[in-house]
Motif scaffolding. Structure first.
Motif, mmCIF file in Angstrom:
data_model
loop_
_atom_site.group_PDB
_atom_site.id
_atom_site.type_symbol
_atom_site.label_atom_id
_atom_site.label_comp_id
_atom_site.label_asym_id
_atom_site.label_seq_id
_atom_site.Cartn_x
_atom_site.Cartn_y
_atom_site.Cartn_z
ATOM 1 N N GLN A 1 48.958 25.719 -55.852
ATOM 2 C CA GLN A 1 49.099 27.114 -55.799
ATOM 3 C C GLN A 1 47.849 26.384 -54.360
ATOM 4 O O GLN A 1 47.621 28.058 -54.285
ATOM 5 C CB GLN A 1 48.952 28.124 -56.435
ATOM 6 C CG GLN A 1 50.104 28.029 -57.996
ATOM 7 C CD GLN A 1 49.873 29.233 -58.100
ATOM 8 O OE1 GLN A 1 49.792 30.733 -58.533
ATOM 9 N NE2 GLN A 1 49.409 29.154 -59.961
ATOM 10 N N GLY A 2 47.076 25.904 -54.722
ATOM 11 C CA GLY A 2 46.754 25.812 -53.277
ATOM 12 C C GLY A 2 45.599 24.447 -53.425
ATOM 13 O O GLY A 2 45.287 23.770 -54.559
ATOM 14 N N VAL A 3 44.527 24.362 -52.995
ATOM 15 C CA VAL A 3 43.772 23.443 -52.684
ATOM 16 C C VAL A 3 42.371 23.358 -53.517
ATOM 17 O O VAL A 3 41.788 25.136 -53.437
ATOM 18 C CB VAL A 3 42.809 23.232 -51.382
ATOM 19 C CG1 VAL A 3 42.075 21.891 -51.457
ATOM 20 C CG2 VAL A 3 43.817 22.176 -50.827
ATOM 21 N N ALA B 1 42.285 32.185 -48.343
ATOM 22 C CA ALA B 1 42.210 32.027 -49.715
ATOM 23 C C ALA B 1 42.626 33.089 -50.710
ATOM 24 O O ALA B 1 42.139 34.052 -50.949
ATOM 25 C CB ALA B 1 40.474 32.558 -49.834
ATOM 26 N N GLY B 2 43.954 32.457 -50.831
ATOM 27 C CA GLY B 2 44.689 33.035 -51.930
ATOM 28 C C GLY B 2 45.146 33.956 -53.389
ATOM 29 O O GLY B 2 44.847 35.307 -53.668
ATOM 30 N N ILE B 3 43.790 33.075 -53.668
ATOM 31 C CA ILE B 3 43.338 32.887 -54.865
ATOM 32 C C ILE B 3 41.521 32.939 -55.304
ATOM 33 O O ILE B 3 41.044 31.844 -54.289
ATOM 34 C CB ILE B 3 43.941 32.269 -56.137
ATOM 35 C CG1 ILE B 3 45.440 32.615 -56.384
ATOM 36 C CG2 ILE B 3 43.326 32.268 -57.803
ATOM 37 C CD1 ILE B 3 46.500 31.152 -56.872
ATOM 38 N N TRP C 1 43.825 27.335 -50.521
ATOM 39 C CA TRP C 1 43.125 27.047 -51.084
ATOM 40 C C TRP C 1 42.408 27.733 -51.693
ATOM 41 O O TRP C 1 42.751 29.205 -52.066
ATOM 42 C CB TRP C 1 41.385 26.201 -49.724
ATOM 43 C CG TRP C 1 40.922 28.015 -49.429
ATOM 44 C CD1 TRP C 1 40.673 28.618 -48.088
ATOM 45 C CD2 TRP C 1 39.803 28.020 -50.052
ATOM 46 N NE1 TRP C 1 40.554 29.003 -47.799
ATOM 47 C CE2 TRP C 1 39.429 29.453 -48.796
ATOM 48 C CE3 TRP C 1 39.174 28.402 -50.558
ATOM 49 C CZ2 TRP C 1 38.096 30.097 -48.467
ATOM 50 C CZ3 TRP C 1 37.327 28.457 -50.624
ATOM 51 C CH2 TRP C 1 37.264 29.762 -49.706
ATOM 52 N N LEU C 2 41.993 27.278 -52.885
ATOM 53 C CA LEU C 2 41.679 28.472 -54.194
ATOM 54 C C LEU C 2 39.848 28.479 -54.337
ATOM 55 O O LEU C 2 38.751 27.184 -54.721
ATOM 56 C CB LEU C 2 41.971 28.052 -55.613
ATOM 57 C CG LEU C 2 43.157 27.178 -55.974
ATOM 58 C CD1 LEU C 2 43.941 26.644 -57.046
ATOM 59 C CD2 LEU C 2 44.392 28.933 -55.090
ATOM 60 N N SER D 1 47.469 19.163 -56.516
ATOM 61 C CA SER D 1 48.261 19.194 -56.679
ATOM 62 C C SER D 1 49.904 17.866 -56.200
ATOM 63 O O SER D 1 49.392 18.253 -54.476
ATOM 64 C CB SER D 1 49.581 19.591 -57.645
ATOM 65 O OG SER D 1 50.165 20.474 -56.506
ATOM 66 N N PRO D 2 50.565 16.833 -56.578
ATOM 67 C CA PRO D 2 50.788 15.999 -55.470
ATOM 68 C C PRO D 2 52.583 16.901 -54.825
ATOM 69 O O PRO D 2 52.653 16.749 -54.049
ATOM 70 C CB PRO D 2 51.749 15.108 -56.577
ATOM 71 C CG PRO D 2 50.527 14.791 -57.637
ATOM 72 C CD PRO D 2 50.104 16.341 -57.408
#
Length: 294
Positions: A236-238, A218-220, A189-190, A168-169
């Motif tokens: 919340q991430g890439v 990798a938080g999620i 990253w996701l 997201s921006p």
């Protein structure tokens, strides 16, 4: 003469593993399934299944009969398909399984056109993040994305698509600049639980290198691309997502394509169907149709 319907019931019981599971698959009551099995055994004069409170097991006669049963049902269905092959309209029921996001993006619009061509063909579409068992769950065809690892089924590639790293921006504004593969690998990253090893290629030079994101970042982790898209939209991430899923988000500026000068391994869309001697006409026609619409 023994009814082919009882052959089909017996096959369903063997493949589902129980009378109750077979009844669910066939849309019948357990009592009806049990009655048909008993009638089949009486008509044949042999015991096909041994039963106890926990499980069913095939007798030796049952094992031999099951193999003949499968072949006979295939031959009967082939005869029906061939009898109808001179007509453009298909009949019966086509059972399809795929992921919910691919169903919404591609399959539902395609089925609108497909059913207009074949209005007498009923379609049952099942969506899940997990891979269904085509045999025990009696699916005619599965539409799967990525790489095909199940060698027990036949597979036809329908198309390919790109997967893009996006964020997201708001996320891009608050993290260090992502201007190289190395910085992308170190970004939060996701992770998609069903995506295997990837490589990434520099468009200008053709240089290929493995994609090695930092596991600690990798938080999620999720098993659904739509869920990862939702996490990405909230900053919340890439996420690495299919181009067909995020096209509108990219055009509207809700997501940003990171490192457009690099491309990940293209992914395939495959139609999988049971490895039977004869491909049913309804499955062949559907697969040919989806090649033009996948």
């Amino acid at each position: 003469m023994v009814s082919l319907d009882r052959f089909d019931t017996f096959k369903a019981v063997v493949e589902a593993g129980s009378l109750t599971a077979a009844a669910d698959l066939l849309g019948q009551t357990r009592a009806v399934v049990s009655f048909n099995i008993k009638r089949l055994e009486a008509e044949l004069g042999v015991t096909l299944l041994t039963r106890n409170t926990r499980r069913l097991a095939l007798t030796e006669a049952g094992e031999r009969f099951y193999l003949h049963c499968v072949n006979m049902l295939e031959a009967a269905r082939l005869a029906i398909d061939q009898a109808r092959s001179d007509h453009t309209e298909l009949k019966g029921t086509l059972r399809i399984t795929t992921t919910v996001e691919y169903a919404l993006a591609k399959v539902v619009p395609a089925l609108e056109l497909f059913r207009a061509l074949h209005p007498d063909l009923n379609v049952h579409l099942s969506t899940s993040s997990t891979h269904a068992d085509l045999i025990s769950e009696r699916f005619d065809v599965a539409l799967r994305l990525g790489r095909v690892l199940d060698s027990s089924h036949r597979a036809v590639q329908l198309s390919t698509f790109e997967i893009l790293p996006v964020a997201s921006p708001a996320f891009v504004a608050r993290v260090p600049s992502v201007n190289s593969v190395q910085t992308l690998e170190q970004a939060p990253w996701l992770e998609h639980g069903r995506v295997g090893e990837l490589s990434i290629t520099e468009v200008s030079s053709g240089t290929v290198r493995p994609w090695q994101p930092n596991p600690a970042k990798a938080g999620i982790k999720a098993d659904n691309s739509s869920v990862l898209r939702a996490f990405a939209l909230t900053g919340q991430g890439v996420a690495i997502l299919p181009d067909w899923l995020i096209e509108d988000d990219l055009q509207a500026g809700r997501l940003i394509h990171l490192l457009p000068g690099w491309q990940f391994t293209r992914q395939g869309v495959y139609a999988l169907y049971p490895d039977t001697r004869h491909l049913p006409l309804k499955v062949r026609v559907f697969i040919d149709f989806m090649k033009a619409h996948a």
